[in-house]
Design a protein around this motif. Structure first.
Motif, short mmCIF file in Angstrom:
data_model
loop_
_atom_site.label_atom_id
_atom_site.label_comp_id
_atom_site.label_asym_id
_atom_site.label_seq_id
_atom_site.Cartn_x
_atom_site.Cartn_y
_atom_site.Cartn_z
N LEU A 156 -62.65 133.96 63.23
CA LEU A 156 -63.63 135.01 62.97
C LEU A 156 -62.88 136.32 62.78
CD1 LEU A 156 -66.59 136.05 62.87
CD2 LEU A 156 -66.46 136.26 65.37
N ILE A 157 -63.00 136.91 61.60
CA ILE A 157 -62.33 138.17 61.30
C ILE A 157 -63.42 139.21 61.09
CG2 ILE A 157 -60.64 139.34 59.84
CD1 ILE A 157 -59.72 136.44 58.99
N GLU A 158 -63.62 140.03 62.11
CA GLU A 158 -64.77 140.94 62.16
C GLU A 158 -64.40 142.17 62.99
OE1 GLU A 158 -67.79 142.92 61.84
OE2 GLU A 158 -68.37 140.94 61.10
N ASP A 159 -64.57 143.36 62.42
CA ASP A 159 -64.22 144.57 63.16
C ASP A 159 -65.35 145.09 64.04
OD1 ASP A 159 -65.63 145.31 60.77
OD2 ASP A 159 -64.93 147.36 61.00
N ASN A 160 -66.58 144.64 63.82
CA ASN A 160 -67.71 145.10 64.61
C ASN A 160 -67.88 144.20 65.84
OD1 ASN A 160 -70.44 145.24 65.65
ND2 ASN A 160 -70.99 146.40 63.82
N PRO A 161 -67.64 144.74 67.05
CA PRO A 161 -67.72 143.91 68.26
C PRO A 161 -69.10 143.29 68.48
CG PRO A 161 -66.81 146.08 68.77
CD PRO A 161 -67.24 146.11 67.34
N ASP A 209 -59.24 142.82 62.44
CA ASP A 209 -59.02 143.40 61.12
C ASP A 209 -58.14 142.47 60.28
OD1 ASP A 209 -56.12 144.17 61.44
OD2 ASP A 209 -56.93 145.56 62.92
N GLY A 210 -58.03 142.80 59.00
CA GLY A 210 -57.29 141.95 58.08
C GLY A 210 -55.81 141.87 58.37
N LEU A 232 -65.28 135.73 57.45
CA LEU A 232 -64.60 136.97 57.08
C LEU A 232 -65.57 138.09 56.75
CD1 LEU A 232 -61.93 138.44 56.18
CD2 LEU A 232 -62.27 137.36 53.93
N ASP A 233 -65.40 139.22 57.44
CA ASP A 233 -66.14 140.43 57.09
C ASP A 233 -65.39 141.12 55.95
OD1 ASP A 233 -68.01 142.51 57.23
OD2 ASP A 233 -66.88 143.57 58.77
N LEU A 234 -66.08 141.92 55.16
CA LEU A 234 -65.42 142.61 54.04
C LEU A 234 -64.92 144.00 54.40
CD1 LEU A 234 -67.49 141.80 50.83
CD2 LEU A 234 -65.39 140.74 51.67
N VAL A 266 -56.54 146.23 56.41
CA VAL A 266 -56.60 145.37 55.23
C VAL A 266 -58.04 144.89 55.13
CG1 VAL A 266 -55.77 143.22 54.17
CG2 VAL A 266 -54.19 144.62 55.53
N ASP A 267 -58.73 145.25 54.05
CA ASP A 267 -60.14 144.86 53.96
C ASP A 267 -60.27 143.38 53.57
OD1 ASP A 267 -59.98 144.63 51.18
OD2 ASP A 267 -61.31 146.29 50.76
N GLY A 268 -61.50 142.89 53.67
CA GLY A 268 -61.75 141.47 53.47
C GLY A 268 -61.42 140.96 52.08
#
Length: 149
Positions: free
Chosen positions: A12-17, A40-41, A68-70, A75-77
């Motif tokens: 899971l790649i997600e910056d929002n907890p 993050d990426g 993956l979140d964008l 590094v963005d999604g």
């Protein structure tokens, strides 16, 4: 595989907890296997390619699916997706984008870069849990992936 390393089922790649917590809650309702949350990426690239703080990690242990979140820092999604699809080690790992973006340009770009699925995150708590559960059940239990070795 090192004795302490377990096979990764979901990356899971997600910056929002808050979104990460909801997704992990939905996943843990039906599976007990390893879920790895990266924020993050850049951290994701380090994990997948065994660099930085993940130096020495057995990179042959690949996730069954990447959620993956964008819109992420460093590094963005979409950039990460492009990197994953260009590398022999990661190009066949299923990637599902889970994002709040309904922008047509994001959708098109993700499919151009080889995403397997694009899902807009529901705002409603119950619908978010349901969507995360359905996505995970499909990719972990229904989908028949190729051997990623």
């Amino acid at each position: 595989m090192k004795e302490t390393e377990r096979p990764v089922e979901v990356l899971l790649i997600e910056d929002n907890p808050d979104d990460a917590t909801l997704a992990m809650k939905a996943l843990r309702e039906f599976m007990t296997n390893e879920i790895v949350w990266l924020k993050d990426g850049e951290e994701a690239m380090n994990f997948l390619f065994g660099k930085g703080e993940y130096s020495g990690r057995d990179i042959t242990i690949k996730p069954k699916v990447i959620l993956l979140d964008l819109k992420m820092p460093k590094v963005d999604g979409t950039e990460l997706l492009q990197i994953l699809r260009m590398d022999k080690l990661t190009k066949n790992i299923p990637v599902v984008v889970m994002t709040s973006s309904k922008e047509d340009s994001d959708l098109k770009k993700c499919y151009e870069y080889g995403v397997n699925s694009y899902v807009v995150k529901p705002i409603d708590f119950g619908q978010f849990i349901k969507a995360a559960r359905q996505i995970s059940m499909y990719w972990l239990l229904v989908n028949e992936p190729p051997n990623l070795d």
